[in-house]
Motif scaffolding. Structure first.
Motif, short mmCIF file in Angstrom:
data_model
loop_
_atom_site.label_atom_id
_atom_site.label_comp_id
_atom_site.label_asym_id
_atom_site.label_seq_id
_atom_site.Cartn_x
_atom_site.Cartn_y
_atom_site.Cartn_z
N ILE A 230 0.86 -0.69 -0.36
CA ILE A 230 0.56 0.01 -0.32
C ILE A 230 0.73 1.59 -0.19
CG2 ILE A 230 -1.54 1.19 1.37
CD1 ILE A 230 -2.64 -0.77 2.11
N LEU B 202 -0.75 4.22 -1.82
CA LEU B 202 -2.94 4.26 -1.84
C LEU B 202 -3.24 4.84 -0.01
CD1 LEU B 202 -3.07 0.94 -2.93
CD2 LEU B 202 -4.28 2.94 -4.02
N GLU B 203 -4.30 5.43 0.14
CA GLU B 203 -5.28 5.79 1.21
C GLU B 203 -5.19 4.80 2.04
OE1 GLU B 203 -6.39 9.40 0.38
OE2 GLU B 203 -4.75 10.62 -0.78
N ARG B 204 -6.24 3.60 1.04
CA ARG B 204 -6.86 3.23 1.80
C ARG B 204 -5.79 1.44 1.81
NH1 ARG B 204 -12.08 1.61 -0.65
NH2 ARG B 204 -12.35 1.15 0.74
N ARG B 205 -6.48 1.03 3.18
CA ARG B 205 -6.36 -0.24 3.38
C ARG B 205 -7.22 -1.41 3.07
NH1 ARG B 205 -1.10 -0.15 6.55
NH2 ARG B 205 -0.73 2.33 6.36
N VAL B 206 -7.24 -1.46 2.03
CA VAL B 206 -7.98 -2.48 1.75
C VAL B 206 -8.54 -3.75 2.13
CG1 VAL B 206 -10.15 -3.35 0.16
CG2 VAL B 206 -9.82 -0.92 -0.35
#
Length: 191
Positions: free
Chosen positions: A173, A178-182
């Protein structure tokens, strides 16, 4: 995959004189970040024909690598040796070490045993009949029996995007900014 999917969908729609998605929305993509994720995904794919009741054993299932690996292993003098495995498939090279040779970081026989063991657990009439002892490969990977069963039966529903340990997920991530940690919760829970 989006570009590949779009091209195939356009060609199929022209041939069938229709519109819509080729994959009917079922295609999912997960990035496998470490050996735990790789082993879970491989077993999930190799056991799909058994779960769909298309075959009785992994070695008789069409369109899987687990069909070809045992045939070659039975004919080989040392089935765990990378040079005596199916040439068209990534070889199993044994336990992780430095320098790591190109291949899957566990033994072929361990993987075949794991797939067979998991396939027996999947059967409804055998649930709970196998003793609580954990196969050595699961101990080495640090995955509990319950988590392994969830991953090998529901891989696509359990994971979204990246799949691996929370450390591997966080690293990727950050690498991709990336900002979201899906999927972090599922990775922490199961891996």
């Amino acid at each position: 995959m989006r570009r590949l999917n779009e091209t195939i969908a356009r060609q199929a729609n022209i041939e069938d004189q229709c519109t819509g998605r080729f994959w009917e929305g079922r295609f999912k993509s997960q990035a496998l970040l470490d050996e735990k994720a790789l082993a879970a995904c491989m077993a999930y794919v190799d056991l799909n024909p058994i779960r769909a009741n298309l075959t009785k054993t992994p070695e008789t299932s069409d369109h899987t690598s687990v069909k070809h690996r045992p045939k070659k292993a039975k004919a080989a003098q040392t089935p765990n040796h990378p040079n005596q495995q199916v040439k068209a498939l990534m070889p199993f090279v044994g336990n992780p070490r430095q320098p790591m040779p190109v291949g899957l970081p566990f033994r072929l026989t361990d993987y075949l045993e794991l797939v067979d063991w998991t396939g027996r657990i999947v059967r409804k009439d055998k649930r709970g009949a196998i003793q609580k002892s954990i196969p050595p490969v699961l101990d080495r990977l640090g995955i509990s029996v319950d988590n392994w069963m969830r991953m090998s039966n529901e891989f696509e529903n359990t994971f979204k995007g990246f799949v691996g340990s929370s450390k591997s997920l966080t690293k990727n991530i950050e690498h991709f900014n990336l900002e979201r940690r899906v999927g972090l919760r599922s990775c922490r829970q199961y891996l």
